[in-house]
Design a protein around this motif. Structure first.
Motif, PDB file in Angstrom:
ATOM      1  N   MET A   1       0.860  -1.165   0.000  1.00 52.85           N
ATOM      2  CA  MET A   1       0.000   0.000   0.000  1.00 52.85           C
ATOM      3  C   MET A   1       0.909   1.231   0.000  1.00 52.85           C
ATOM      4  O   MET A   1       1.839   1.323   0.772  1.00 52.85           O
ATOM      5  CB  MET A   1      -0.893  -0.045   1.237  1.00 52.85           C
ATOM      6  N   LYS A   2       0.594   2.172  -0.866  1.00 53.00           N
ATOM      7  CA  LYS A   2       1.383   3.397  -0.976  1.00 53.00           C
ATOM      8  C   LYS A   2       0.726   4.518  -0.191  1.00 53.00           C
ATOM      9  O   LYS A   2      -0.496   4.551  -0.037  1.00 53.00           O
ATOM     10  CB  LYS A   2       1.513   3.811  -2.434  1.00 53.00           C
ATOM     11  N   SER A   3       1.531   5.468   0.259  1.00 52.88           N
ATOM     12  CA  SER A   3       0.992   6.588   1.034  1.00 52.88           C
ATOM     13  C   SER A   3       0.074   7.469   0.196  1.00 52.88           C
ATOM     14  O   SER A   3      -0.763   8.184   0.737  1.00 52.88           O
ATOM     15  CB  SER A   3       2.117   7.421   1.646  1.00 52.88           C
ATOM     16  N   THR A   4       0.205   7.386  -1.125  1.00 47.57           N
ATOM     17  CA  THR A   4      -0.641   8.200  -2.001  1.00 47.57           C
ATOM     18  C   THR A   4      -1.962   7.519  -2.347  1.00 47.57           C
ATOM     19  O   THR A   4      -2.839   8.150  -2.939  1.00 47.57           O
ATOM     20  CB  THR A   4       0.105   8.545  -3.304  1.00 47.57           C
ATOM     21  N   ASP A   5      -2.108   6.233  -2.014  1.00 47.60           N
ATOM     22  CA  ASP A   5      -3.367   5.531  -2.278  1.00 47.60           C
ATOM     23  C   ASP A   5      -4.514   6.235  -1.554  1.00 47.60           C
ATOM     24  O   ASP A   5      -4.361   6.667  -0.412  1.00 47.60           O
ATOM     25  CB  ASP A   5      -3.297   4.080  -1.806  1.00 47.60           C
ATOM     26  N   LEU A   6      -5.639   6.327  -2.228  1.00 43.17           N
ATOM     27  CA  LEU A   6      -6.815   6.991  -1.667  1.00 43.17           C
ATOM     28  C   LEU A   6      -7.764   5.949  -1.085  1.00 43.17           C
ATOM     29  O   LEU A   6      -8.127   4.982  -1.753  1.00 43.17           O
ATOM     30  CB  LEU A   6      -7.527   7.802  -2.743  1.00 43.17           C
ATOM     31  N   LEU A   7      -8.143   6.153   0.168  1.00 47.69           N
ATOM     32  CA  LEU A   7      -9.080   5.259   0.855  1.00 47.69           C
ATOM     33  C   LEU A   7     -10.447   5.911   0.937  1.00 47.69           C
ATOM     34  O   LEU A   7     -10.550   7.109   1.237  1.00 47.69           O
ATOM     35  CB  LEU A   7      -8.594   4.957   2.274  1.00 47.69           C
ATOM     36  N   SER A   8     -11.485   5.141   0.689  1.00 52.47           N
ATOM     37  CA  SER A   8     -12.849   5.651   0.840  1.00 52.47           C
ATOM     38  C   SER A   8     -13.748   4.501   1.280  1.00 52.47           C
ATOM     39  O   SER A   8     -13.487   3.331   0.981  1.00 52.47           O
ATOM     40  CB  SER A   8     -13.364   6.270  -0.462  1.00 52.47           C
ATOM     41  N   ARG A   9     -14.794   4.853   1.985  1.00 50.32           N
ATOM     42  CA  ARG A   9     -15.762   3.848   2.422  1.00 50.32           C
ATOM     43  C   ARG A   9     -16.538   3.325   1.219  1.00 50.32           C
ATOM     44  O   ARG A   9     -16.868   4.070   0.302  1.00 50.32           O
ATOM     45  CB  ARG A   9     -16.765   4.455   3.394  1.00 50.32           C
ATOM     46  N   SER A  10     -16.841   2.046   1.248  1.00 50.54           N
ATOM     47  CA  SER A  10     -17.694   1.463   0.215  1.00 50.54           C
ATOM     48  C   SER A  10     -19.139   1.875   0.472  1.00 50.54           C
ATOM     49  O   SER A  10     -19.534   2.114   1.620  1.00 50.54           O
ATOM     50  CB  SER A  10     -17.589  -0.063   0.240  1.00 50.54           C
ATOM     51  N   ASP A  11     -19.913   1.941  -0.594  1.00 48.80           N
ATOM     52  CA  ASP A  11     -21.329   2.275  -0.469  1.00 48.80           C
ATOM     53  C   ASP A  11     -22.077   1.118   0.178  1.00 48.80           C
ATOM     54  O   ASP A  11     -21.766  -0.052  -0.049  1.00 48.80           O
ATOM     55  CB  ASP A  11     -21.941   2.565  -1.840  1.00 48.80           C
ATOM     56  N   GLY A  12     -23.072   1.438   0.972  1.00 47.23           N
ATOM     57  CA  GLY A  12     -23.965   0.438   1.511  1.00 47.23           C
ATOM     58  C   GLY A  12     -23.487  -0.282   2.757  1.00 47.23           C
ATOM     59  O   GLY A  12     -24.112  -1.247   3.183  1.00 47.23           O
ATOM     60  N   VAL A  13     -22.385   0.167   3.353  1.00 47.90           N
ATOM     61  CA  VAL A  13     -21.901  -0.474   4.575  1.00 47.90           C
ATOM     62  C   VAL A  13     -22.832  -0.097   5.729  1.00 47.90           C
ATOM     63  O   VAL A  13     -23.156   1.072   5.932  1.00 47.90           O
ATOM     64  CB  VAL A  13     -20.458  -0.037   4.909  1.00 47.90           C
ATOM     65  N   LEU A  14     -23.275  -1.110   6.458  1.00 52.79           N
ATOM     66  CA  LEU A  14     -24.111  -0.879   7.635  1.00 52.79           C
ATOM     67  C   LEU A  14     -23.214  -0.803   8.855  1.00 52.79           C
ATOM     68  O   LEU A  14     -22.255  -1.571   8.971  1.00 52.79           O
ATOM     69  CB  LEU A  14     -25.121  -2.008   7.801  1.00 52.79           C
ATOM     70  N   GLU A  15     -23.517   0.117   9.748  1.00 57.48           N
ATOM     71  CA  GLU A  15     -22.713   0.242  10.966  1.00 57.48           C
ATOM     72  C   GLU A  15     -23.622   0.412  12.167  1.00 57.48           C
ATOM     73  O   GLU A  15     -24.714   0.966  12.060  1.00 57.48           O
ATOM     74  CB  GLU A  15     -21.724   1.392  10.864  1.00 57.48           C
ATOM     75  N   ALA A  16     -23.155  -0.119  13.281  1.00 55.66           N
ATOM     76  CA  ALA A  16     -23.893  -0.003  14.539  1.00 55.66           C
ATOM     77  C   ALA A  16     -22.891   0.197  15.662  1.00 55.66           C
ATOM     78  O   ALA A  16     -21.916  -0.546  15.766  1.00 55.66           O
ATOM     79  CB  ALA A  16     -24.727  -1.245  14.795  1.00 55.66           C
ATOM     80  N   ARG A  17     -23.132   1.189  16.469  1.00 51.21           N
ATOM     81  CA  ARG A  17     -22.288   1.450  17.628  1.00 51.21           C
ATOM     82  C   ARG A  17     -22.756   0.522  18.745  1.00 51.21           C
ATOM     83  O   ARG A  17     -23.911   0.558  19.150  1.00 51.21           O
ATOM     84  CB  ARG A  17     -22.411   2.919  18.041  1.00 51.21           C
ATOM     85  N   VAL A  18     -21.857  -0.344  19.214  1.00 47.50           N
ATOM     86  CA  VAL A  18     -22.173  -1.301  20.267  1.00 47.50           C
ATOM     87  C   VAL A  18     -21.921  -0.676  21.629  1.00 47.50           C
ATOM     88  O   VAL A  18     -22.656  -0.915  22.573  1.00 47.50           O
ATOM     89  CB  VAL A  18     -21.340  -2.590  20.087  1.00 47.50           C
ATOM     90  N   SER A  19     -20.872   0.131  21.715  1.00 50.24           N
ATOM     91  CA  SER A  19     -20.533   0.838  22.946  1.00 50.24           C
ATOM     92  C   SER A  19     -19.701   2.050  22.552  1.00 50.24           C
ATOM     93  O   SER A  19     -19.443   2.272  21.368  1.00 50.24           O
ATOM     94  CB  SER A  19     -19.736  -0.070  23.898  1.00 50.24           C
ATOM     95  N   ASP A  20     -19.263   2.810  23.537  1.00 46.84           N
ATOM     96  CA  ASP A  20     -18.412   3.965  23.242  1.00 46.84           C
ATOM     97  C   ASP A  20     -17.113   3.539  22.564  1.00 46.84           C
ATOM     98  O   ASP A  20     -16.509   4.317  21.837  1.00 46.84           O
ATOM     99  CB  ASP A  20     -18.087   4.738  24.524  1.00 46.84           C
ATOM    100  N   ASP A  21     -16.692   2.308  22.823  1.00 43.60           N
ATOM    101  CA  ASP A  21     -15.407   1.829  22.329  1.00 43.60           C
ATOM    102  C   ASP A  21     -15.501   0.812  21.200  1.00 43.60           C
ATOM    103  O   ASP A  21     -14.485   0.293  20.762  1.00 43.60           O
ATOM    104  CB  ASP A  21     -14.607   1.199  23.480  1.00 43.60           C
ATOM    105  N   GLU A  22     -16.708   0.482  20.737  1.00 51.55           N
ATOM    106  CA  GLU A  22     -16.814  -0.545  19.714  1.00 51.55           C
ATOM    107  C   GLU A  22     -17.875  -0.202  18.680  1.00 51.55           C
ATOM    108  O   GLU A  22     -18.977   0.240  19.009  1.00 51.55           O
ATOM    109  CB  GLU A  22     -17.146  -1.902  20.343  1.00 51.55           C
ATOM    110  N   LEU A  23     -17.494  -0.443  17.434  1.00 47.56           N
ATOM    111  CA  LEU A  23     -18.372  -0.224  16.288  1.00 47.56           C
ATOM    112  C   LEU A  23     -18.394  -1.522  15.483  1.00 47.56           C
ATOM    113  O   LEU A  23     -17.359  -2.177  15.330  1.00 47.56           O
ATOM    114  CB  LEU A  23     -17.814   0.921  15.430  1.00 47.56           C
TER     115      LEU A  23
END
Length: 93
Positions: A1-23
């Motif tokens: 992985m190069k430092s210039t590589d661009l990271l982005s979230r994929s579409d449609g990812v579901l997320e849920a916060r389980v606690s203050d410290d966990e997703l």
């Protein structure tokens, strides 16, 4: 992985916060879920907008007062797992 590589979230990812410290994340085409600890959750939140690997490493190194080399070494396997799980996209710059 190069430092210039661009990271982005994929579409449609579901997320849920389980606690203050966990997703928990579930990819749109996956039956597996990913549990993120506090630091990994911080990385996920920072990637709400696309960001280069280098910028992400620099921001984390500054905020966590750690050497960028250490941050990069710890970050790369996690990023690879999220890319392979379909949760993140990585584009070569």
């Amino acid at each position: 992985m190069k430092s210039t590589d661009l990271l982005s979230r994929s579409d449609g990812v579901l997320e849920a916060r389980v606690s203050d410290d966990e997703l928990v994340l579930l990819g749109p085409e996956s039956e597996a879920y990913f549990g993120l600890d506090a630091v990994a959750s911080d990385v996920w939140e920072r990637l709400e907008s696309p960001m280069s690997v280098g910028a992400l490493v620099a921001a984390l190194a500054a905020d966590y007062d750690a050497p960028p080399e250490r941050i990069a070494a710890d970050l790369h396997p996690a990023i690879e797992a999220l890319v392979e799980g379909g949760l993140l996209r990585r584009a070569a710059a």
